[in-house]
Design a protein around this motif. Sequence first.
Motif, PDB file in Angstrom:
ATOM      1  N   UNK A 130      -4.638  26.800 -19.534  1.00 26.67           N
ATOM      2  CA  UNK A 130      -4.567  25.959 -20.733  1.00 26.67           C
ATOM      3  C   UNK A 130      -4.815  24.500 -20.365  1.00 26.67           C
ATOM      4  N   UNK A 131      -4.205  24.055 -19.250  1.00 26.96           N
ATOM      5  CA  UNK A 131      -4.471  22.698 -18.781  1.00 26.96           C
ATOM      6  C   UNK A 131      -5.936  22.485 -18.477  1.00 26.96           C
ATOM      7  N   UNK A 132      -6.592  23.508 -17.923  1.00 27.65           N
ATOM      8  CA  UNK A 132      -8.023  23.418 -17.669  1.00 27.65           C
ATOM      9  C   UNK A 132      -8.815  23.280 -18.954  1.00 27.65           C
ATOM     10  N   UNK A 342     -16.495  26.753 -23.213  1.00 24.94           N
ATOM     11  CA  UNK A 342     -16.628  28.062 -23.841  1.00 24.94           C
ATOM     12  C   UNK A 342     -16.270  29.168 -22.853  1.00 24.94           C
ATOM     13  N   UNK A 343     -16.805  29.085 -21.641  1.00 29.05           N
ATOM     14  CA  UNK A 343     -16.504  30.100 -20.624  1.00 29.05           C
ATOM     15  C   UNK A 343     -15.021  30.100 -20.273  1.00 29.05           C
ATOM     16  N   UNK A 344     -14.427  28.907 -20.238  1.00 32.34           N
ATOM     17  CA  UNK A 344     -13.024  28.796 -19.839  1.00 32.34           C
ATOM     18  C   UNK A 344     -12.090  29.397 -20.880  1.00 32.34           C
ATOM     19  N   UNK A 345     -12.370  29.189 -22.148  1.00 33.40           N
ATOM     20  CA  UNK A 345     -11.487  29.753 -23.168  1.00 33.40           C
ATOM     21  C   UNK A 345     -11.597  31.277 -23.173  1.00 33.40           C
ATOM     22  N   UNK A 410      -3.335  21.791 -14.660  1.00 33.90           N
ATOM     23  CA  UNK A 410      -4.260  22.806 -14.158  1.00 33.90           C
ATOM     24  C   UNK A 410      -4.135  22.996 -12.651  1.00 33.90           C
ATOM     25  N   UNK A 411      -4.177  21.897 -11.896  1.00 30.32           N
ATOM     26  CA  UNK A 411      -4.219  21.999 -10.437  1.00 30.32           C
ATOM     27  C   UNK A 411      -2.936  22.588  -9.875  1.00 30.32           C
TER      28      UNK A 411
END
Length: 527
Positions: A130-132, A342-345, A410-411
């Motif tokens: 989600x952070x990403x 888009x790819x990340x979601x 994210x990290x």
Amino acid sequence: MTKPGEPVAEESGLADAGDSQLLAKMGYRQELRRQYSTLQIFAVAFSIMGLVPSIASTIAFSLPAGPAGMIWGWFTASILIFFVGLALADMASAMPTAGGLYWWTHYFAGAKYKNALSFLVGYSNTLGLIGGMCSVDYTLALMLLACISIARDGTWSASNGTVYGVYVGFILIHALCAIFSGPIMPRIQTFCIYVNIGLIIATVIALPIGKVTRGEALNPGTYVYGHVDNLTTWPTGWSFVLAFLAPIWSIGFFDSCVHMSEEALHAAKAVPLGIIWSAGSACVLGFLVLSIIAAVMNQDVSATLNSVYGQPMAQIYYDALGKKGALGFMGVLIVIQFLIGLSLIVAASRQAWAFSRDGALPFSRYFRHVSKRIRYQPVRAICGLVFISIIFGLLCLINSVAANALFSLFVASNYVAWGTPILCRLIWKERFVPGEFYTGWASRGIACIAVLWLVFGLVLSMFPSTGPGPSPSEMNYTIVINGFVWIACMSYYFLFARKWYTGPKMTVDESSSSTYSGHSGPEKERD
């Protein structure tokens, strides 16, 4: 929802027998359609990394160390990150499932620790993704607004409210695209490979040509590979180490291949290859791109770092190519950054769906639903991620330092999620059974290097980048954000979830599965 005792595949054509049977051995029924080839699984991770946009997003973290720190910092850290990819690839081949990281943790860990550690890893991985999502769309908003600033010759800058409004718009568009483009998503991922490679080639060729055409000489090799700056108040050596943060933030989504495991064709091979191809290509191509950037950028690094356009990469394009060239390349960066989001979601929704399938997330019964009307997409999980991302994005309204907490989430969360199953595998090694991809005699050594690097990277991500004794506006709030996440997660577990969370649940009948040897196979689902 799947009931124990039903056939392995819910609909004919979802998967071939081999993939369904391997998934059934882990206790799960095939519910998503397998349609991603090995190349397309690689494309998911490669497109999420989006090398040039990711470098553009994070170059501010490595520029203070000068060109040599920027280039060699990337090279050093990316090799160590590649070891993490190899360690995850070993497990991904043996046990390919969408919730891989928390599933592996539960499988390897000792009986006293497995439920708590699995719960922590699942939440860390979900919140890290989600952070990403937040950080990608926040950067996308900044890139679009930087183009407007360039077009107006730096006389306009966006307010925090404007940034947030654009951010929300991108989040909503990504959600709609992820829901309704499911059947063509594999082809979109293939397209992403060509677009990303095209941008890399164009950047490598156009920047030096543009610089020379404008009558300016390229920076000499001694400057590119040997000049170290220190625009922080840290010692020069530590400033160089802090340049590792750029690749740490850029090469951070190869675990997305794991989350696509239940949609991969021949997952035991496709998933590990996708991981190592994406991590390896980022190492090599990132070194090439940064070398070209260092050859064309202004030798006054502070001028680039403090660009009036709000993006150092926009300034680098502007200096080498002029206004029109900068706008052209920034436009392409925006397109690719959009594809990254888009790819990340898509990948994040699979992790959230898998964790809900095992009953760990709030409202799991609702979010684990797979829509048959919209071609086997976890629509509710996507909508839930969008809602949370919009809430988290309110940090944009405070200032850029608060917004950078999205990167921190994210990290640090993902480094915990990656490192825990690798460490558990090292400690409880007797449970590991290699899959089709296996690094052989070097496997344990690779895993040891990966764990050491992840611990170091986790600590590094918590340092303030400007120097010791930071002011509130310069403070690195990683420990605050992630400390809250981890404490809240474990408090929720020990107060409530430990009473009902028993790890992965079986969605196939025991007669249809042959769980991995030992005492920690999935629990049969209880409705």
